[in-house]
Write a protein that holds these residues in place. Structure first.
Motif, mmCIF file in Angstrom:
data_model
loop_
_atom_site.group_PDB
_atom_site.id
_atom_site.type_symbol
_atom_site.label_atom_id
_atom_site.label_comp_id
_atom_site.label_asym_id
_atom_site.label_seq_id
_atom_site.Cartn_x
_atom_site.Cartn_y
_atom_site.Cartn_z
ATOM 1 N N VAL A 1 6.320 14.443 4.637
ATOM 2 C CA VAL A 1 7.324 14.527 3.021
ATOM 3 C C VAL A 1 7.475 13.154 2.220
ATOM 4 O O VAL A 1 7.289 12.043 3.242
ATOM 5 C CB VAL A 1 9.203 14.833 3.486
ATOM 6 N N PRO A 2 7.368 13.030 0.749
ATOM 7 C CA PRO A 2 6.499 11.921 -0.681
ATOM 8 C C PRO A 2 8.481 11.065 0.476
ATOM 9 O O PRO A 2 9.100 11.178 0.360
ATOM 10 C CB PRO A 2 6.636 11.955 -1.501
ATOM 11 N N LEU A 3 7.710 9.673 0.457
ATOM 12 C CA LEU A 3 8.799 8.736 0.479
ATOM 13 C C LEU A 3 9.304 8.469 -0.476
ATOM 14 O O LEU A 3 8.690 7.944 -1.365
ATOM 15 C CB LEU A 3 8.337 6.727 1.835
ATOM 16 N N ALA A 4 10.486 7.868 -0.805
ATOM 17 C CA ALA A 4 11.026 7.371 -2.202
ATOM 18 C C ALA A 4 10.133 5.598 -1.948
ATOM 19 O O ALA A 4 9.583 5.583 -3.032
ATOM 20 C CB ALA A 4 12.210 6.937 -1.895
ATOM 21 N N GLU A 5 10.069 4.864 -1.235
ATOM 22 C CA GLU A 5 9.530 3.989 -0.921
ATOM 23 C C GLU A 5 8.395 3.135 -0.298
ATOM 24 O O GLU A 5 8.767 3.936 1.461
ATOM 25 C CB GLU A 5 10.678 2.689 -0.945
ATOM 26 N N THR A 6 7.232 2.817 -0.372
ATOM 27 C CA THR A 6 5.852 2.928 0.563
ATOM 28 C C THR A 6 5.945 1.461 0.728
ATOM 29 O O THR A 6 5.368 0.996 1.921
ATOM 30 C CB THR A 6 5.264 3.329 0.742
ATOM 31 N N ALA A 7 6.123 0.376 -0.419
ATOM 32 C CA ALA A 7 5.792 -1.097 0.514
ATOM 33 C C ALA A 7 6.895 -2.037 1.379
ATOM 34 O O ALA A 7 8.161 -2.238 0.860
ATOM 35 C CB ALA A 7 6.141 -1.499 -0.801
ATOM 36 N N VAL A 8 7.065 -1.709 2.246
ATOM 37 C CA VAL A 8 7.226 -2.864 3.423
ATOM 38 C C VAL A 8 6.733 -3.939 3.841
ATOM 39 O O VAL A 8 5.496 -3.898 4.172
ATOM 40 C CB VAL A 8 8.023 -2.050 4.324
ATOM 41 N N GLU A 9 7.621 -4.808 4.364
ATOM 42 C CA GLU A 9 7.045 -6.138 5.556
ATOM 43 C C GLU A 9 7.335 -5.870 6.858
ATOM 44 O O GLU A 9 8.611 -5.556 6.903
ATOM 45 C CB GLU A 9 7.193 -6.936 4.727
ATOM 46 N N VAL A 10 6.884 -6.220 7.483
ATOM 47 C CA VAL A 10 7.398 -6.802 8.652
ATOM 48 C C VAL A 10 7.503 -7.845 8.661
ATOM 49 O O VAL A 10 5.953 -9.146 9.580
ATOM 50 C CB VAL A 10 6.257 -6.242 10.037
ATOM 51 N N THR B 1 9.525 -16.613 11.055
ATOM 52 C CA THR B 1 8.636 -17.380 11.856
ATOM 53 C C THR B 1 6.987 -16.721 10.229
ATOM 54 O O THR B 1 6.126 -17.645 11.298
ATOM 55 C CB THR B 1 8.811 -17.575 13.231
ATOM 56 N N ALA B 2 7.414 -15.364 10.554
ATOM 57 C CA ALA B 2 6.211 -14.358 10.234
ATOM 58 C C ALA B 2 5.812 -13.255 9.516
ATOM 59 O O ALA B 2 7.325 -13.079 9.659
ATOM 60 C CB ALA B 2 5.220 -14.732 11.507
ATOM 61 N N CYS B 3 5.227 -12.597 8.110
ATOM 62 C CA CYS B 3 5.951 -12.239 7.892
ATOM 63 C C CYS B 3 4.470 -11.281 7.074
ATOM 64 O O CYS B 3 3.459 -11.577 6.648
ATOM 65 C CB CYS B 3 6.808 -12.553 6.219
ATOM 66 N N TYR B 4 4.127 -9.939 7.278
ATOM 67 C CA TYR B 4 3.355 -9.622 7.388
ATOM 68 C C TYR B 4 3.397 -7.767 5.878
ATOM 69 O O TYR B 4 4.168 -6.879 6.898
ATOM 70 C CB TYR B 4 2.239 -9.336 8.686
ATOM 71 N N PRO B 5 3.142 -7.142 5.327
ATOM 72 C CA PRO B 5 2.795 -7.100 4.475
ATOM 73 C C PRO B 5 2.235 -5.456 4.930
ATOM 74 O O PRO B 5 1.765 -5.176 5.759
ATOM 75 C CB PRO B 5 2.161 -6.970 3.512
ATOM 76 N N GLY B 6 3.558 -4.329 4.837
ATOM 77 C CA GLY B 6 2.173 -3.010 5.347
ATOM 78 C C GLY B 6 3.335 -1.683 4.647
ATOM 79 O O GLY B 6 3.232 -1.537 3.524
ATOM 80 N N THR B 7 2.431 -0.742 4.697
ATOM 81 C CA THR B 7 2.744 0.477 4.744
ATOM 82 C C THR B 7 3.721 1.398 4.837
ATOM 83 O O THR B 7 3.177 1.860 6.215
ATOM 84 C CB THR B 7 1.576 1.408 4.017
ATOM 85 N N LEU B 8 4.829 1.731 4.288
ATOM 86 C CA LEU B 8 5.710 3.063 5.149
ATOM 87 C C LEU B 8 5.156 3.963 5.347
ATOM 88 O O LEU B 8 4.952 4.684 4.229
ATOM 89 C CB LEU B 8 7.509 2.530 4.634
ATOM 90 N N ALA B 9 5.019 4.586 6.884
ATOM 91 C CA ALA B 9 4.241 6.139 6.645
ATOM 92 C C ALA B 9 4.985 6.901 7.345
ATOM 93 O O ALA B 9 4.557 8.186 6.595
ATOM 94 C CB ALA B 9 3.010 5.621 7.846
ATOM 95 N N HIS B 10 6.225 6.367 7.281
ATOM 96 C CA HIS B 10 6.390 7.927 8.499
ATOM 97 C C HIS B 10 8.002 6.916 9.061
ATOM 98 O O HIS B 10 8.545 6.083 9.044
ATOM 99 C CB HIS B 10 6.244 8.487 9.138
ATOM 100 N N VAL B 11 8.742 8.557 8.429
ATOM 101 C CA VAL B 11 10.256 8.159 8.916
ATOM 102 C C VAL B 11 10.588 9.800 9.442
ATOM 103 O O VAL B 11 10.800 10.163 8.478
ATOM 104 C CB VAL B 11 11.450 7.583 7.582
#
Length: 450
Positions: free
Chosen positions: A168-177, A186-196
């Motif tokens: 199912v297409p997600l409304a938003e895919t740009a996320v960060e961990v 202490t640290a932050c890394y970009p990622g892509t939301l692939a599934h909920v």
């Protein structure tokens, strides 16, 4: 004036209707002729030769599919032949098929599942993670289907396989961990939301990073701890990208708070327990290897993916190369002796060395280089040195005799550091603060050269 007409209504049972249809067979035929004709054609085709080759096969499968579509108003069956096995795939004809004609599948297990399979079932059914799960025949005692009559029944000796539903297409895919120490990021890394997803136990979030996947499972029960699975592969990644993944893994292994965040807010998170010390040490060793490789690639301006494997000798040479680039002096386990050619000049120091007395020796290498995965990585000219070397006894006697006879030019001698030590290396343009004192390689599992 209105008049009322009264009519008598009679109700006929099944037997009377069957009798009337038997009397008036032509009427029945008018309703069923087309359907029976199509079915007869399909039956006849299956008994005929495939005279038109693959096209004939396609036509017959299509016709048989239309017959299967007529089994039910809400469900149909797709089918495929794999060797002697016919695979049936149940497919809804419309979005509300599961509401107006529910199908229930009950699995009866045959003994406990293996730990890996049990975890896969928990991830897929418990938290809704999108992964295929296969229950082999030995793990399934029976499979019971409850629903339409044509579909219901109990099946044994079956393999059960379930796959993720269409994405199912997600409304938003740009996320960060993000990782925390208290309130401090202490640290932050970009990622892509692939599934909920959501399952019987809780919900799940999956984030994709280059070369890695982070799966977060959040139980619905209040107070239950979230769990996280992080998988990564360095295949086809250059060292810089590989180092980023290893740092994420080390953050997870160290334990502590983390969150998966989008612009709209926090999607999920939790508090991670620290991983075993052995896992953290292994990650640190792998990171050291990739840091060495990244430094050498940058210095030589040759970039390539992280090699799958390195021999012990390659690993030592890579660490030596990094230390040399940083201006350090290193002892080389690959150089425990050196061979010199005399130029014919005589001196008391040379005669003392040839007589077996320890002396300092220094020489040059035109280009210090190492080879990794078929690539020649050259660091440039280097010096080698040791404060106490001796000449091989036989070479010393022969060279002294040649000097006495005036024929010392061209005579070769082998020298070795005393005490089984190694020659020390230094790049020609380096300016080490510690002189010719070698720094340790600090490679776990390897003996330090002296």
């Amino acid at each position: 004036m209105l008049s009322t007409v009264r009519r008598r209504v009679g109700v006929w049972d099944r037997a009377k209707l069957d009798g009337l249809l038997a009397t008036h067979a032509d009427l029945e035929a008018s309703f069923t002729r087309d359907q029976l004709f199509e079915a007869a054609k399909v039956y006849g085709q299956e008994r005929a030769l495939l005279m038109d080759g693959v096209r004939d096969v396609s036509a017959r499968v299509t016709a048989l599919g239309r017959q299967a579509d007529g089994l039910d108003d809400h469900w149909t069956v797709d089918f495929a032949r794999q060797g002697e096995t016919v695979v049936h795939t149940l497919r809804a004809k419309h979005p509300r098929a599961h509401e107006v004609s529910p199908v229930e599948i009950t699995l009866t297990g045959n003994g406990p599942l293996t730990p890996d399979l049990a975890q896969a079932v928990r991830r897929s059914l418990g938290f809704g993670l999108p992964e295929e799960v296969v229950l082999p025949r030995g793990a399934v005692e029976s499979l019971t289907v409850s629903g339409p009559d044509w579909l219901s029944g109990e099946h044994r000796d079956v393999e059960v396989r379930w796959q993720p539903a269409d994405k199912v297409p997600l409304a938003e895919t740009a996320v960060e961990v993000a990782f925390f120490d208290g309130e401090h990021v202490t640290a932050c890394y970009p990622g892509t939301l692939a599934h909920v997803g959501r399952g019987s136990v809780g919900r799940s979030v999956r984030v994709d990073l280059a070369g890695a996947s982070l799966e977060l499972m959040i139980p619905a029960a209040s107070g239950a701890s979230a769990s996280l699975r992080f998988t990564f592969s360095l295949e086809k990644l250059e060292p810089a990208a590989g180092l980023r993944l290893l740092r994420v893994y080390e953050r997870i292994a160290a334990g502590g708070a983390f969150e998966v965040r989008a612009s709209a807010g926090v999607i999920g998170g939790g508090e991670l327990p620290p991983r075993p010390e052995a896992a953290r040490q292994e990650a640190a060793r792998l990171r050291g290897y990739i840091e060495d490789l990244e430094a050498v690639q940058r210095y030589c301006e040759q970039y390539f993916p992280v090699p799958d494997e390195l021999t012990p000798a390659d690993r030592i040479a890579l660490r030596m190369a990094r230390l040399l680039i940083q201006g350090h002096c290193v002892a080389s386990p690959f150089m425990t002796r050196a061979r010199f050619t005399l130029n014919g000049q005589d001196s008391p120091t040379l005669r003392s060395l040839l007589s077996g007395e320890p002396h300092a020796v220094r020489g040059s290498i035109a280009a210090f280089a190492l080879t990794l995965t078929g690539r020649h990585l050259e660091l440039g000219p280097a010096h080698f040195y040791h404060p106490h070397v001796t000449v091989d006894e036989e070479d010393g006697r022969r060279a002294l005799a040649a000097l006495e006879a005036g024929r010392g030019e061209g005579c070769e001698v082998t020298v070795r550091p005393v005490g089984g030590e190694c020659f020390r290396h230094l790049l020609r343009d380096a300016a080490p603060g510690s002189g010719w004192t070698p720094v340790p390689l600090e490679l776990p599992g390897f003996t330090e050269p002296r």
